[in-house]
Design a protein around this motif. Structure first.
Motif, short mmCIF file in Angstrom:
data_model
loop_
_atom_site.label_atom_id
_atom_site.label_comp_id
_atom_site.label_asym_id
_atom_site.label_seq_id
_atom_site.Cartn_x
_atom_site.Cartn_y
_atom_site.Cartn_z
N ARG B 232 69.84 55.31 -18.82
CA ARG B 232 70.15 54.11 -19.29
C ARG B 232 68.96 53.18 -19.03
O ARG B 232 68.64 53.17 -17.74
CB ARG B 232 71.36 53.53 -18.45
CG ARG B 232 71.98 52.20 -19.06
CD ARG B 232 72.45 52.51 -20.64
NE ARG B 232 73.59 53.42 -20.58
CZ ARG B 232 75.11 53.30 -20.30
NH1 ARG B 232 75.35 51.78 -20.16
NH2 ARG B 232 75.94 54.06 -20.20
N TYR B 234 66.93 49.06 -19.56
CA TYR B 234 67.42 47.64 -20.00
C TYR B 234 66.31 46.94 -20.40
O TYR B 234 65.07 47.36 -19.98
CB TYR B 234 68.02 47.19 -18.61
CG TYR B 234 69.39 47.79 -18.28
CD1 TYR B 234 70.34 47.49 -18.54
CD2 TYR B 234 69.11 49.05 -17.17
CE1 TYR B 234 71.46 47.90 -18.11
CE2 TYR B 234 70.06 49.69 -16.98
CZ TYR B 234 71.38 49.10 -17.11
OH TYR B 234 72.45 49.80 -16.61
N PRO B 245 70.48 45.15 -25.33
CA PRO B 245 70.08 44.92 -23.92
C PRO B 245 70.29 46.18 -23.11
O PRO B 245 69.22 46.42 -22.15
CB PRO B 245 70.93 43.80 -23.27
CG PRO B 245 72.18 43.73 -24.28
CD PRO B 245 71.72 44.40 -25.53
N GLU B 246 71.00 47.05 -23.38
CA GLU B 246 70.97 48.33 -22.69
C GLU B 246 70.80 49.46 -23.59
O GLU B 246 71.41 49.20 -24.78
CB GLU B 246 72.01 48.60 -21.65
CG GLU B 246 73.52 48.33 -22.14
CD GLU B 246 74.51 48.41 -21.11
OE1 GLU B 246 74.56 49.23 -20.17
OE2 GLU B 246 75.46 47.31 -21.00
N THR B 248 69.47 53.97 -24.58
CA THR B 248 69.52 55.06 -23.74
C THR B 248 68.31 56.09 -24.21
O THR B 248 68.14 56.15 -25.50
CB THR B 248 70.76 56.07 -24.12
OG1 THR B 248 72.10 55.18 -23.76
CG2 THR B 248 70.88 57.37 -23.49
#
Lengths: 614, 614
Positions: B232, B234, B245-246, B248
């Motif tokens: 993850r 950011y 905003p996040e 993978t």
């Protein structure tokens, strides 16, 4: 025997690499082969041997002594330890008598023919092999050196393999979907332990959730059927021992399932991922109700690797004249509980006994009566002269205590006495083990389900009010549902904990799937503002299936499996006790310019202001 | 045919569940069997049929019409759509002529014998089947309903399976270790797009990292050898289109590897995880240097599913008298570039041509010359009367343009003209496709490596200074290492991008593994303060192996694979364009009491103060 790095047909640990083997793979069957190895110079002996290390382990290199290879010898002998090299050479048998049986590659060595120094080690803050003896803070500051230890390498590799097996079980065998849920989320009402993340909108914050609880339930409402995630979770707890601000849970949720279904799934999961070398896991796991666990072990996560169970000796003391015992047995909710510590009289020192007594006093504000059963069977205890022989006999019978044992008695309300003895029981085990007595088998893994927890508990600050024992989404036990509306304090829940060797490694429940019941629990039982969870209520009303799940604490599980004293030993880059990253220095100060986009400023406590000049 | 939920020997989608089958599994071979299904009431026809849905798809239930089962009929007919039921019944053939070939279970139906209503649907904000037509914000607000659509179910399932296959390839086939790295970390110097997380220590903040770059390199220094993580990450970018905003990334790092090794690993990874139904992936992927990509496509992530490549026509125009062309061809760094849009004259409208011209003006402040080649071969262009026939012939020859095509010409410095034509090329493809012309095969997947990027680029704010084209840890191309110390602006890097259908889905590099070179790059080339990365320099000096890696953008990759217009369609709970969670209302206001432990306060902009009264 040299591979192109781009050979796409090779598999295993040496694919895409110039090495032909990992160091510790070599065996007598490889004798005669030319091999290429990459690794670190672990140590050197008499300018004759270099021990080369890679992730797999060690192999001995034979430094050539012939004149024609003198440059090679001088290179190998001049290299600082921990330098990184690529060597090519021939695998040969060690001369008879020089085999090292303690080393996987101890029957062979590699006669070096060529060397490439890939990186010379310039400086080390300490010798790698002594790393584990160094202070915790030094280990953390140079974590990349600490991780070179065989123990840390093996811990991280076992963790990776364990999780992979879990995924195979869930995904490939039982049709679960791995779904990633957000970590930038809305603050939970009253979620005092959630980290805040300022957004660029003035005054608005995200929150780092403690678990994906809401999301997993919403995924069931969404019809995903079976969800799992190896989920990063966050908890801001200041400095509790052996807690980390971020941790990992194996998060599972299923639709159309009951409690037995989840428990059987998890048993299969543990069995599937369990490393063969750690012995078989037998199923099903034993199960205790919360009431049984408290009664027999004085704790809701009993370590069942050893006995010393709590014994109710109230009846034996009905006629007693000893004041504090009589008070207890005559009080309607009073009792006298005992545990027998086998060999306690023989092995424990006076200071151990004093330590136990102090625990009772300082942690529970309770008196603990100790009876030392001497080798000749006589009693050494202040109680001795106040108890008739018949009572003494009964106590010995009920607790199965014998000469050489230690008997501990505590009197009072059951809910006070049991946790005290539960704690003392563990202390006695530790104290005996410190004296070399085998109490718990360090290679044993005792899994245990604890079930039938109460759904609600009295609030600590206002015992007239109830709060959720776990969380407000837990469903009541089907046999107790009717009590929800009349005697909510009597309702058992469909919550279950998984305990391993006395540590809680998982917890879950069947959830409430009807909005009307969820609303009743939130508003009428818990007296909370249900509107803060309106999106969840709406979801339950739009066709929510029955569902339930569990979360397993991965860090703790792995730590117990590898016998690590702390979860820090199974996390690659853990935070220190105070939540610091000692390698990089996080958390760190931020400039005003960095804070400006987030519309926040720092309020330094008065004594700091001068120093930082903010 | 009824299972205990705790039957540990069952596997597949219905283990631990009261259902015997998933809805869409039933086939004529099951006729005569009694089955139990769990699912949602999708719709009802004439009180005769209920269509039942679960995660697997649909099946038709036959509502019993006999008098004895009238209660069952009235229950089934009275149920609101999207209610959740468990039904038991017999699988029967549909009567001849009533089969539905469009439905996987269309040859059979289930004659219902008993029904349990598990949860009645009380309210829906909209009909599920119309969900996709609803506004994006309504879909996000009721994401749990949106996720019931077959498309979203299939997207999330494909994503899960894809990642599982990747893990098998990395972990099981090539010996990688899955290591979790922290997300509460130290702020990167100048990391303007990192979220801050206040700690309980006054003035100190963690930062949510944009990637595990530092950790993955430190794991190589630690000798972990092969690391991967589905990580993850950011990035606080405000509201860039289709960014979250996040997000993978599949993060990979290996020791003792070169660029070809990583590229071959990734090719094998993609091939291994690629779903069979999407056709084969052929290896190796084609490769272009950065210079070639810019020359032929005007962009560093070319969409190679179609032609329309840039053609240098400078030579053809050496003698021209047309002012802006002459300026370009006589300037030492000037050139004239063309692209031919096949069928452009035939299919594109005047407003399309105007749109293209405007793009050149507004985005690049450049003139674009359009030549419409009419059906009779004549030129419609302001240039037409200024160019002699021989030049026209040469232009047509070089660009392979024919009657009916559109020719686009731009003149000036190559680094300005190429990106302009690169952008216009994509626009022309889209405009043609909007007219129904097949330009790109929507089922085609064109992977492409772009390699040999420059290591440094001139800083935008000060072109005399250099900055890293990617990041300061990227190693120089082995052929150019000597130039690092003399002409750093000429050095190519060992960075590589993986491009799919014109989108960058991955990027990585071989890293600098020697502290001396890393120090030189930071201090002498980039003029940065190397002390901020002192822990990395120390690590490189303590025996860092040569290493490199890559990060694949999982959200983007899956979105392209399933043909989704946005990465929001392959994320279970995405944030809106403005970074909001529309279901829960995150980010939200925090009270002063909630901010106090973090020693921060909010500075509301002047105009907000009155409203919030803070």
């Amino acid at each position: 025997s040299h591979y192109r790095l781009s050979d796409s047909t090779r598999t295993g640990h040496s694919s895409f690499s110039p090495r032909t083997h990992a160091c510790a793979e070599l065996r007598p069957k490889d004798v005669g082969e030319e091999v290429t190895l990459c690794g670190w110079v672990q140590y050197r002996r008499h300018d004759l041997f270099v021990i080369l290390r890679d992730f797999s382990g060690l192999v001995q290199l034979l430094i050539p002594q012939d004149e024609s290879l003198v440059h090679l010898k001088s290179s190998l002998c001049g290299l600082p330890l921990e330098s990184v090299v690529k060597v090519t050479g021939e695998v040969i048998h060690r001369p008879p008598g020089q085999e090292n049986k303690a080393m996987a590659t101890g029957a062979i060595e590699v006669s070096v023919r060529s060397l490439e120094v890939l990186n010379e080690c310039k400086q080390l803050p300490f010798e790698i092999k002594d790393c584990v003896k160094k202070s915790e803070s030094l280990r953390m500051q140079y974590r990349y050196l600490d991780l070179r230890s065989p123990q840390m390498q093996s811990n991280l590799r076992l963790r990776s393999q364990l999780v992979m097996k879990m995924r195979e079980y869930l995904c490939n065998i039982h049709g679960f979907i791995d779904v990633e849920t957000p970590t930038l989320f809305k603050r939970t009402p009253g979620g005092a332990r959630e980290f805040l993340v300022p957004s660029r909108e003035p005054g608005r914050f995200y929150s780092l959730p403690q678990s994906p609880q809401q999301f997993k339930q919403l995924l069931m409402v969404a019809g995903l059927d079976r969800y799992f995630q190896v989920a990063r979770c966050y908890r801001d707890e200041g400095s509790k021992p052996d807690r980390q601000p971020e941790f990992t849970q194996v998060d599972i949720e299923m639709s159309f399932v009951d409690q037995m279904g989840i428990q059987t799934l998890v048993e299969g999961l543990i069995q599937h991922c369990w490393p063969e070398k750690m012995g078989p896991v037998s199923l099903p796991f034993p199960s205790l109700t919360y009431a049984e666990a408290m009664r027999e072990y004085g704790v809701d996560k009993p370590d069942t690797r050893f006995g010393m169970k709590l014994v109710d000796v109230t009846e034996a003391l009905y006629g007693t004249e000893v004041g504090f015992l009589r008070d207890a047995v005559t009080h309607p909710e009073g009792c006298v509980q005992a545990i027998c510590v086998p060999g306690g009289a023989k092995h424990l020192q006076n200071k151990d006994l004093e330590f136990i007594r102090q625990t009772a006093k300082t942690h529970f504000n309770q008196e603990l009566s100790l009876v030392v059963l001497k080798a000749d069977g006589s009693w050494k205890s202040p109680l001795s002269k106040h108890l008739p022989d018949s009572v003494k006999q009964q106590l010995l019978q009920k607790t199965h205590a014998e000469a050489g044992d230690l008997l501990l008695l505590a009197a009072g309300a059951a809910e006070r006495v049991r946790p005290l003895l539960g704690k003392v029981r563990l202390q006695c085990a530790e104290l005996l083990e410190a004296q070399g007595v085998a109490v718990r088998d360090p290679s044993a893994f005792h899994f245990l389900w604890v079930v039938d927890f109460p759904l609600f508990l009295p609030r600590e600050e206002d015992p007239e009010q109830l709060e959720s024992a776990h969380h407000p989404f837990t469903a009541p036990h089907p046999d107790d549902t009717h009590l929800l509306y009349s005697q909510p304090d009597k309702v058992r829940s469909q919550h279950y904990d998984l305990v391993l060797n006395g540590s809680e490694i998982g917890g879950g429940s069947i959830r409430i799937h009807r909005a009307s019941m969820q609303q009743y629990v939130l508003e009428n039982v818990l007296k909370e503002d249900a509107s803060l969870l309106s999106h969840l209520m709406e979801a339950l009303d739009s066709g929510a299936p029955p569902h339930g799940g569990i979360a397993l604490g991965l860090d703790r599980l792995v730590a117990i499996m590898v016998g690590a004293p702390s979860i820090r030993d199974v996390i690659a880059f853990p935070k220190s006790f105070r939540g610091h990253d000692l390698m990089s220095g996080a958390p760190d100060f931020a400039s005003e310019a960095e804070l400006r986009p987030y519309h926040i400023s720092v309020n330094l406590p008065a004594e700091d202001r001068g120093v930082r000049g903010n």
